[in-house]
Design a protein around this motif. Structure first.
Motif, short mmCIF file in Angstrom:
data_model
loop_
_atom_site.label_atom_id
_atom_site.label_comp_id
_atom_site.label_asym_id
_atom_site.label_seq_id
_atom_site.Cartn_x
_atom_site.Cartn_y
_atom_site.Cartn_z
N SER A 232 0.84 -1.20 0.00
CA SER A 232 0.00 0.00 0.00
C SER A 232 0.88 1.25 0.00
O SER A 232 2.05 1.21 0.38
N ARG A 233 0.27 2.36 -0.44
CA ARG A 233 1.02 3.63 -0.44
C ARG A 233 1.42 4.02 0.97
O ARG A 233 2.46 4.64 1.18
N LEU A 234 0.60 3.62 1.92
CA LEU A 234 0.91 3.91 3.33
C LEU A 234 2.20 3.19 3.74
O LEU A 234 3.08 3.77 4.37
N THR A 235 2.30 1.91 3.38
CA THR A 235 3.48 1.13 3.74
C THR A 235 4.72 1.73 3.09
O THR A 235 5.80 1.73 3.69
N MET A 236 4.56 2.25 1.88
CA MET A 236 5.72 2.84 1.20
C MET A 236 6.08 4.21 1.75
O MET A 236 7.25 4.56 1.84
N GLY A 237 5.07 4.98 2.13
CA GLY A 237 5.32 6.36 2.53
C GLY A 237 5.64 6.54 4.01
O GLY A 237 6.42 7.42 4.37
N VAL A 238 5.05 5.71 4.85
CA VAL A 238 5.21 5.91 6.31
C VAL A 238 6.68 5.86 6.76
O VAL A 238 7.08 6.68 7.60
N PRO A 239 7.52 4.95 6.23
CA PRO A 239 8.92 4.97 6.68
C PRO A 239 9.59 6.34 6.46
O PRO A 239 10.36 6.79 7.30
N PHE A 240 9.27 7.00 5.36
CA PHE A 240 9.87 8.31 5.10
C PHE A 240 9.31 9.35 6.06
O PHE A 240 10.04 10.24 6.52
N LEU A 241 8.03 9.22 6.37
CA LEU A 241 7.43 10.15 7.34
C LEU A 241 8.09 9.96 8.70
O LEU A 241 8.42 10.92 9.39
N ILE A 242 8.29 8.69 9.08
CA ILE A 242 8.93 8.41 10.37
C ILE A 242 10.34 8.97 10.38
O ILE A 242 10.79 9.54 11.38
N GLU A 243 11.03 8.81 9.25
CA GLU A 243 12.40 9.30 9.16
C GLU A 243 12.46 10.81 9.42
O GLU A 243 13.26 11.28 10.24
N GLY A 244 11.60 11.56 8.74
CA GLY A 244 11.56 13.01 8.93
C GLY A 244 11.13 13.38 10.34
O GLY A 244 11.70 14.27 10.95
N LEU A 245 10.13 12.64 10.82
CA LEU A 245 9.61 12.89 12.17
C LEU A 245 10.71 12.68 13.22
O LEU A 245 10.89 13.50 14.12
N LEU A 246 11.48 11.61 13.07
CA LEU A 246 12.54 11.32 14.04
C LEU A 246 13.65 12.37 13.98
O LEU A 246 14.20 12.75 15.00
N GLN A 247 13.95 12.82 12.78
CA GLN A 247 14.96 13.87 12.64
C GLN A 247 14.51 15.13 13.37
O GLN A 247 15.27 15.75 14.12
N GLY A 248 13.24 15.52 13.13
CA GLY A 248 12.71 16.72 13.77
C GLY A 248 12.62 16.56 15.28
O GLY A 248 12.96 17.47 16.03
N LEU A 249 12.18 15.37 15.70
CA LEU A 249 12.02 15.11 17.14
C LEU A 249 13.37 15.18 17.86
O LEU A 249 13.49 15.83 18.90
N THR A 250 14.37 14.54 17.27
CA THR A 250 15.71 14.56 17.88
C THR A 250 16.24 15.99 17.92
O THR A 250 16.82 16.42 18.92
N GLY A 251 16.02 16.71 16.82
CA GLY A 251 16.44 18.12 16.78
C GLY A 251 15.75 18.92 17.86
O GLY A 251 16.37 19.76 18.52
N GLY A 252 14.46 18.66 18.07
CA GLY A 252 13.69 19.36 19.09
C GLY A 252 14.22 19.09 20.50
O GLY A 252 14.37 20.00 21.31
N PHE A 253 14.55 17.82 20.76
CA PHE A 253 15.09 17.46 22.08
C PHE A 253 16.45 18.13 22.31
O PHE A 253 16.73 18.62 23.40
N LEU A 254 17.27 18.11 21.26
CA LEU A 254 18.58 18.77 21.39
C LEU A 254 18.41 20.26 21.64
O LEU A 254 19.12 20.85 22.47
#
Lengths: 270, 289
Positions: free
Chosen positions: B209-231
């Motif tokens: 599904s498009r969700l399965t293909m797209g969600v990993p990239f969303l998680i990737e960006g989300l984790l980058q932003g989240l880590t940046g926010g914590f720092l």
């Protein structure tokens, strides 16, 4: 996922039998125009029955790949229609394309294998991507690899395999959803004659088990040797539709014999 | 369900590892941008609030001797008003000052007698004459001889003003950096999409599904932003603490305690949302090309 229960098998037979009463795939004056006034197909009309093995042959740009891509929703008709089990493929909504493709196995010419994953991991990856559980993957992957006779190379990486073996892995991956329809775009394009013939034998074996197989190929030697229905395309038009010269027991015939033969006649409908 | 979640998270982790350098750049830029924009913005607001609690730089507070007569207070006020550079003089009666303080701190003042002296609030019209005016006022007879009786906080005000200016400037710079961080995350995801084109193609071939293909990239960006926010929250805490220590040593004043949990949650959420939005944008661009 693998071994079907008797009940499921009966349902499968019923589906096959019902499908034989009407064409499985219908191209109705199908036209495809690519951007830049390039014609992909120029009014193709064709019927394919369930369980058939059909070659699309012709020169480069004749429209062979387009015939397959219309079924997998990679290309859209700009005129006419393509029906798969009575349903217009072009009218399938974007959200349903994934479901459509789970009903077919697609074998690309370039294998599209992940180089850092082993053979079994390549197949497992595809299964995981469509939502199979780890348990299902553990059970099904060895069966599929056995089915395409590559189980002995399960722990090899793609670069350790011959072209023919890599193509077997690509076919194995196409079989993860137990599809009733297999689309192969130039499956022997990168292979030597020996490996090409092995791949064709494998596709023939799958066809014998009930899978409808459509192959785009320019390897006329192999096509003639196979003796299957051959549709010749030229500039987007069907110029010849030659019926099979070598008859084999296909799924339709097998299914009519009932379950006594114990033959698997294919998987889910699309 | 858990298998599918594990799969998409695993895909995101692989992408993060595969582009470690780009990921590092994105995270640090998000962290710096959020630090400047959010964290220092917070410190800026706090600094302004603090500045309002100390006398204005155009203001001198004068405390008078106890039991000064009203007539003397009036006369002295006239004398001060006549000094060059003085705009106005207001008398703050001790009873009025005490009433206001009691109103603000009822528990602290309970049972106490009024300790405040009478006072003036002298407003200046010329800042450069402040020191001379303060010296002249100190020499007046009704003014308390205590050195603290004439309060002119010019140096302290300049210090606080300086902090406010620096914080404001850096916060503005944060907007620019946030835009740069967005471009970096966007590019990281685009590179991830390109480098994983085989995986994406396989998923398309087998009907993921498009969700399965797209969600990993969303998680990737989300984790980058989240880590940046914590720092960023960590940087803000360090800066806040530094300024707090400077205030303590310069003004003998303290700030309210650092709201660590709120800051981590806020900057983490902002970072994660920002990262996910940038990923979504990159995915949309991919979808249309």
């Amino acid at each position: 996922m693998s071994a079907k229960s008797p009940k499921a098998r009966k349902v499968s037979y019923r589906r096959v039998n019902s499908a034989t009463t009407s064409p499985y795939i219908v191209y109705k004056d199908a036209r495809v125009d690519y951007p830049g006034h390039v014609t992909g197909l120029n009014g193709v009309s064709l019927e394919i029955r369930k369980g058939e093995f059909v070659f699309f042959v012709g020169r480069t740009g004749a429209g062979k790949s387009t015939m397959l891509k219309l079924l997998s929703h990679e290309t859209m008709t700009t005129g006419g229609s393509v029906l798969l089990q009575g349903r217009d493929v072009a009218r399938i909504r974007p959200g349903e394309v994934a479901h459509l493709r789970r009903g077919m196995g697609i074998v690309p010419q370039d294998f599209a294998l992940l180089p850092r994953k082993k053979v079994w991991e390549n197949v497992a990856y595809a299964m995981r991507a469509v939502g199979h559980t780890r348990r299902e993957v553990r059970k099904r992957v060895p069966e599929i690899l056995e089915q395409v006779s590559i189980a002995h190379r399960a722990d090899a990486f793609p670069n350790e395999l011959s072209g023919g073996e890599q193509q077997r892995v690509a076919i194995a991956r196409a079989l993860i959803n137990n599809p009733p329809l297999l689309l192969a775009d130039e499956p022997t394009g990168n292979l030597d004659p020996q490996h090409s013939w092995e791949i064709m034998e494998l596709l023939k074996a799958l066809n014998l088990k009930g899978t409808t197989v459509l192959v785009a190929s320019h390897d006329m030697l192999i096509v003639h040797r196979m003796g299957k229905r051959t549709v010749t395309l030229e500039r987007g038009k069907v110029t010849e539709d030659e019926p099979a010269t070598i008859l084999t027991w296909g799924s339709n015939e097998l299914s009519s014999l009932g379950t006594d033969l114990g033959v698997e006649t294919g998987g889910q409908d699309v | 369900m858990f298998d599918r979640i594990a799969f998409v998270i695993g895909e995101a982790m692989i992408a993060l590892r595969r582009h470690a350098n780009m990921t590092f750049s994105s995270i640090t830029t998000v962290a710096i941008a959020l630090y400047l924009l959010g964290g220092l913005g917070f410190a800026y607001v706090r600094a302004i609030a603090f500045a309002e609690t100390i006398p204005s730089k155009f203001e001198i507070r004068v405390f008078l001797k106890d039991h000064t007569k009203a007539a003397d207070i009036s006369e002295t006020a006239k004398a001060i008003r006549g000094m060059p550079g003085v705009a106005s003089v207001n008398w703050i009666p001790r009873a009025k000052a005490w009433a206001k303080y009691r109103n603000e701190h009822p528990r602290l003042t309970q049972g106490l007698d009024n300790p405040f002296p009478d006072a003036y609030k002298v407003t200046l019209s010329q800042l450069d004459k402040a020191t001379a005016i303060a010296d002249n006022i100190r020499s007046l007879p009704i003014v308390d001889q205590d050195p603290e009786s004439v309060q002119y906080l010019a140096d302290e005000q300049r210090f606080v003003d300086g902090i406010i200016k620096v914080l404001g400037g850096l916060s503005s710079l944060g907007i620019l950096l946030l835009a740069i961080a967005g471009i970096l995350i966007f590019n990281t995801i685009r590179i991830a999409i390109i480098s994983r084109r085989t995986e994406i193609r396989i998923m398309q071939l087998v009907g993921a599904s498009r969700l399965t293909m797209g969600v990993p990239f969303l998680i990737e960006g989300l984790l980058q932003g989240l880590t940046g926010g914590f720092l960023a929250a960590l940087f803000v805490w360090a800066s806040y603490r530094t300024i707090e220590l400077r205030l303590l040593s310069t003004l003998n004043a303290t700030w309210p305690p650092f709201p660590a949990v709120n800051m981590i949650l806020l900057l983490g959420a902002v970072g994660a949302t920002f990262g996910a939005l940038c990923s979504l944008l990159a995915l949309q661009v991919r979808h249309h090309t």
